[in-house]
Motif scaffolding. Structure first.
Motif, mmCIF file in Angstrom:
data_model
loop_
_atom_site.group_PDB
_atom_site.id
_atom_site.type_symbol
_atom_site.label_atom_id
_atom_site.label_comp_id
_atom_site.label_asym_id
_atom_site.label_seq_id
_atom_site.Cartn_x
_atom_site.Cartn_y
_atom_site.Cartn_z
ATOM 1 N N ILE A 40 29.590 14.372 17.602
ATOM 2 C CA ILE A 40 29.322 13.123 18.325
ATOM 3 C C ILE A 40 30.637 12.545 18.835
ATOM 4 C CG2 ILE A 40 28.428 10.769 18.111
ATOM 5 C CD1 ILE A 40 26.718 12.041 15.731
ATOM 6 N N THR A 41 30.685 12.264 20.121
ATOM 7 C CA THR A 41 31.845 11.615 20.737
ATOM 8 C C THR A 41 31.541 10.141 20.929
ATOM 9 O OG1 THR A 41 32.562 13.622 21.869
ATOM 10 C CG2 THR A 41 33.318 11.555 22.790
ATOM 11 N N ILE A 42 32.482 9.292 20.511
ATOM 12 C CA ILE A 42 32.319 7.843 20.665
ATOM 13 C C ILE A 42 33.309 7.354 21.715
ATOM 14 C CG2 ILE A 42 32.475 5.613 19.492
ATOM 15 C CD1 ILE A 42 31.575 7.017 16.929
ATOM 16 N N ILE A 43 32.781 6.731 22.770
ATOM 17 C CA ILE A 43 33.591 6.272 23.906
ATOM 18 C C ILE A 43 33.387 4.771 24.085
ATOM 19 C CG2 ILE A 43 33.878 6.434 26.417
ATOM 20 C CD1 ILE A 43 33.091 9.390 26.186
ATOM 21 N N GLY A 44 34.461 4.078 24.336
ATOM 22 C CA GLY A 44 34.390 2.631 24.576
ATOM 23 C C GLY A 44 35.732 2.090 25.004
ATOM 24 N N HIS A 45 35.717 0.939 25.648
ATOM 25 C CA HIS A 45 36.962 0.296 26.063
ATOM 26 C C HIS A 45 37.696 -0.272 24.855
ATOM 27 C CE1 HIS A 45 36.491 0.578 30.393
ATOM 28 N NE2 HIS A 45 35.202 0.372 30.206
ATOM 29 N N SER A 46 38.970 -0.595 25.049
ATOM 30 C CA SER A 46 39.751 -1.182 23.954
ATOM 31 C C SER A 46 39.185 -2.551 23.575
ATOM 32 C CB SER A 46 41.218 -1.320 24.374
ATOM 33 O OG SER A 46 41.307 -2.008 25.594
ATOM 34 N N ASN A 47 39.241 -2.833 22.271
ATOM 35 C CA ASN A 47 38.728 -4.091 21.683
ATOM 36 C C ASN A 47 37.201 -4.213 21.747
ATOM 37 O OD1 ASN A 47 41.374 -4.984 21.129
ATOM 38 N ND2 ASN A 47 41.562 -5.763 23.208
ATOM 39 N N ASN A 48 36.501 -3.083 21.856
ATOM 40 C CA ASN A 48 35.032 -3.094 21.801
ATOM 41 C C ASN A 48 34.496 -2.787 20.409
ATOM 42 O OD1 ASN A 48 34.868 -3.731 24.467
ATOM 43 N ND2 ASN A 48 33.657 -1.980 25.088
ATOM 44 N N LEU A 81 29.424 -0.821 23.955
ATOM 45 C CA LEU A 81 29.578 -1.977 24.836
ATOM 46 C C LEU A 81 29.716 -3.232 23.981
ATOM 47 C CD1 LEU A 81 26.666 -1.155 27.290
ATOM 48 C CD2 LEU A 81 29.055 -0.608 27.645
ATOM 49 N N GLU A 82 30.514 -4.169 24.455
ATOM 50 C CA GLU A 82 30.668 -5.430 23.742
ATOM 51 C C GLU A 82 29.599 -6.412 24.193
ATOM 52 O OE1 GLU A 82 34.042 -8.885 22.996
ATOM 53 O OE2 GLU A 82 34.590 -7.023 24.018
ATOM 54 N N SER A 83 28.973 -7.093 23.243
ATOM 55 C CA SER A 83 27.906 -8.050 23.577
ATOM 56 C C SER A 83 28.473 -9.196 24.409
ATOM 57 C CB SER A 83 27.279 -8.608 22.300
ATOM 58 O OG SER A 83 28.228 -9.320 21.545
ATOM 59 N N GLY A 84 27.699 -9.590 25.413
ATOM 60 C CA GLY A 84 28.151 -10.642 26.323
ATOM 61 C C GLY A 84 28.844 -10.129 27.562
ATOM 62 N N LYS A 85 28.987 -8.807 27.697
ATOM 63 C CA LYS A 85 29.629 -8.210 28.874
ATOM 64 C C LYS A 85 28.708 -7.179 29.519
ATOM 65 C CE LYS A 85 34.418 -8.700 27.306
ATOM 66 N NZ LYS A 85 35.659 -7.964 26.975
ATOM 67 N N GLU A 86 28.837 -7.019 30.827
ATOM 68 C CA GLU A 86 28.063 -6.008 31.555
ATOM 69 C C GLU A 86 28.757 -4.653 31.478
ATOM 70 O OE1 GLU A 86 27.473 -7.388 35.512
ATOM 71 O OE2 GLU A 86 25.966 -8.875 34.924
ATOM 72 N N LEU A 136 25.485 1.716 22.423
ATOM 73 C CA LEU A 136 25.600 0.892 21.218
ATOM 74 C C LEU A 136 26.172 -0.461 21.632
ATOM 75 C CD1 LEU A 136 27.183 3.374 18.631
ATOM 76 C CD2 LEU A 136 24.783 2.902 18.994
ATOM 77 N N ILE A 137 25.365 -1.514 21.511
ATOM 78 C CA ILE A 137 25.829 -2.869 21.841
ATOM 79 C C ILE A 137 26.401 -3.481 20.571
ATOM 80 C CG2 ILE A 137 25.172 -5.137 22.728
ATOM 81 C CD1 ILE A 137 22.828 -3.662 24.181
ATOM 82 N N ASN A 138 27.718 -3.605 20.529
ATOM 83 C CA ASN A 138 28.433 -4.028 19.318
ATOM 84 C C ASN A 138 28.717 -5.532 19.340
ATOM 85 O OD1 ASN A 138 29.716 -3.705 16.858
ATOM 86 N ND2 ASN A 138 31.643 -3.040 17.750
ATOM 87 N N LYS A 139 29.116 -6.054 18.185
ATOM 88 C CA LYS A 139 29.501 -7.461 17.974
ATOM 89 C C LYS A 139 28.322 -8.421 18.193
ATOM 90 C CE LYS A 139 34.334 -6.652 19.260
ATOM 91 N NZ LYS A 139 35.461 -7.094 20.069
ATOM 92 N N ILE A 140 27.140 -8.035 17.692
ATOM 93 C CA ILE A 140 25.978 -8.922 17.827
ATOM 94 C C ILE A 140 26.049 -10.096 16.843
ATOM 95 C CG2 ILE A 140 24.438 -7.132 18.746
ATOM 96 C CD1 ILE A 140 23.237 -6.979 15.863
ATOM 97 N N ASP A 141 26.969 -10.011 15.858
ATOM 98 C CA ASP A 141 27.132 -11.116 14.904
ATOM 99 C C ASP A 141 27.842 -12.308 15.534
ATOM 100 O OD1 ASP A 141 29.270 -9.242 15.003
ATOM 101 O OD2 ASP A 141 30.251 -10.315 13.362
ATOM 102 N N LEU A 142 28.567 -12.089 16.639
ATOM 103 C CA LEU A 142 29.246 -13.181 17.338
ATOM 104 C C LEU A 142 28.261 -13.934 18.231
ATOM 105 C CD1 LEU A 142 32.484 -11.285 18.442
ATOM 106 C CD2 LEU A 142 32.203 -12.748 16.440
ATOM 107 N N LYS A 143 28.618 -15.161 18.563
ATOM 108 C CA LYS A 143 27.727 -15.996 19.389
ATOM 109 C C LYS A 143 27.967 -15.715 20.863
ATOM 110 C CE LYS A 143 27.423 -19.657 15.934
ATOM 111 N NZ LYS A 143 27.744 -21.079 15.614
#
Length: 494
Positions: free
Chosen positions: A59-67, A133-138, A160-167
């Motif tokens: 499995i390869t995990i791809i995402g931008h920095s700070n995601n 993907l970071e939640s709150g961003k397209e 994978l939509i991450n950081k769902i614990d943040l508002k």
């Protein structure tokens, strides 16, 4: 040269052993079907092994920095230490998953856009791709480029939509993902997770267990390091097996390794099977991530090996523009810097006259009108070498349009960094003016403004917390909104 005998190919192998036609130097594989043969081999001390059948998903995990990509990998994998420089992933690596989440291999990729070619290599050698993907961003345009390449290679992928614990506004991200899936008529799925608080991770791993994929044909080099005078290379062993004394070939049938030692989960072994992450000693030099390797002579590439000549480590050209000589301790870094210089923005201004991978020491070549540019872990004390620790520093060094003068009333120099459990404490020297708690500062690195809105949360001077500190005094500072600050950086205020 060791000969390998197989029971499947040679049915009368037991007779050969009894007549002493098979010697101790030879190897016999797949002997789990014959107990009589195993007893004879043990008595005569002939090397044999029972082949184990394994299938591990990659499995390869791809995402931008700070995601939140690195925190997710730390949770899924057995390794707590992930290779990072300046809190940013800049090297690809592979890790084994924890038993509670299943049995699969995770490939980590750098998030910066300049490492797109490494992401391509990681996609090629994997079964499944996770896009974080970071939640709150397209979905960003750089992610769309990755998705186009995944579709070309017919690889399975999920969001994978991450950081769902943040508002954050989660609906923005979900709507952008649904739009992309509907426009391209895909059957892709998305999961809502929080890597920090371990929310939704079990749902993802249970979904991985259900999926079935074919085994990847070839084996690849994942990482290559120079440790204690030896080159240790990590291999993603998908096909075949390796043993002590065996040889590894490249696609041009050149011998690149004679195996001296094999390590599996930090334990020394005589043999290793497919679907394993193996560390090998015996390679003649460092190789970049994603290099395809073979364990037999490839007959299809015999003509190519005659035509192809071995490339030298570095080549010299006549310097016409401002010239650089590139050096690094990692081949992936060298490729990345070359791609930056070959881009349309910098190609007209600068010229690369040579490149070299260094292991332990660096001897300067006598080249006139040349600047040495180093990018990697080590720090050089030589004045002739410009050393960089992040791609942002290289861009700021090449882009000299934003250069500024240090004629400001308030000027603060970063002298020391102390890493604590919850935060970073920066030891600073107030060179000019004063340091105030309630004011905003700008950050300069190598003459370029990096950030113009840095806030301070606390100032400590002589074991007491203060609101302001005057010039020619040293104190400890904790910043509110920005921590990617290094030694010799400068803070200023108009």
């Amino acid at each position: 040269m060791k000969k390998i005998y197989s029971i499947d190919k040679n049915e009368n192998i037991l007779d050969y052993v009894k007549k002493n036609k098979i010697l101790k130097k030879n190897i016999i594989k797949n002997c789990n079907s014959n107990k009589e043969l195993i007893d004879i081999l043990k008595k005569k001390k002939i090397f044999f092994f029972i082949k184990k059948k394994k299938k591990r998903k990659i499995i390869t995990i791809i995402g931008h920095s700070n995601n939140g990509k690195t925190t997710l990998i730390k949770e899924l994998s057995l390794h707590n230490k992930i290779n990072e420089y300046n809190n940013i992933t800049q090297i690809s690596n592979a890790y084994l998953s924890k038993e509670k989440y299943g049995d699969f291999i995770i490939i980590d990729t750098p998030g910066h856009d300049d490492f797109f070619y490494i992401k391509k290599k990681a996609i090629n050698l994997s079964n499944l791709v996770f896009l974080i993907l970071e939640s709150g961003k397209e979905i960003e345009p750089n992610t769309l480029e990755v998705l186009e390449y995944i579709k070309k290679k017919n690889k399975d992928f999920f969001f994978l939509i991450n950081k769902i614990d943040l508002k954050n506004n989660l609906d923005i991200t979900i709507n952008s993902v649904k739009k992309f899936i509907n426009l391209n008529n895909l059957k892709s799925v998305f999961f809502k997770i929080s890597a920090k608080k371990k929310i939704g991770i079990k749902e993802v791993t249970n979904f991985i267990k259900i999926k079935k994929y074919e085994r990847i044909k070839y084996s690849y080099i994942v990482e290559s390091n120079f440790i204690k005078g030896k080159i240790i290379t990590k291999i993603l062993l998908n096909s075949n097996f390796i043993y002590l004394g065996g040889k590894i070939f490249d696609k041009y049938n050149n011998i690149i390794c004679t195996i001296k030692k094999i390590y599996l989960n930090s334990h020394e072994k005589k043999i290793a099977f497919s679907c394993e992450l193996v560390e090998v000693i015996g390679f003649n030099k460092k190789y970049s991530f994603g290099k395809k390797i073979f364990f037999k002579v490839n007959k299809k590439n015999l003509l190519l090996s005659d035509i192809k000549k071995n490339k030298e480590d570095f080549t010299f050209l006549k310097p016409k523009k401002k010239s650089f000589f590139l050096i690094s301790d990692n081949s992936n870094f060298l490729e990345t810097i070359l791609r930056i210089f070959n881009s349309s923005v910098f190609k007209k201004k600068y010229n690369i006259i040579g490149k070299k991978i260094i292991n332990n020491c660096f001897e300067e070549e006598i080249i006139k009108e040349c600047t040495y540019l180093y990018y990697g872990k080590r720090k050089f004390k030589k004045n002739s070498v410009c050393d960089f620790y992040s791609l942002y520093d290289i861009y700021s060094f090449l882009n000299k349009k934003k250069n500024i003068n240090y004629k400001y009333k308030n000027l603060i120099l970063i002298k020391k960094i102390f890493n604590k459990k919850n935060c970073k404490i920066f030891g600073v020297v107030v060179k000019r003016g004063c340091l105030n708690l309630n004011s905003n500062y700008s950050l300069i690195r190598r003459g370029v403004v990096i950030n113009s809105n840095i806030k301070i949360s606390s100032i400590r001077f002589l074991n007491t917390y203060k609101n302001s500190v005057k010039s020619v005094s040293e104190c400890g500072v904790i910043f509110k909104n920005y921590n990617k600050i290094f030694i010799k950086d400068i803070l200023f205020k108009d």
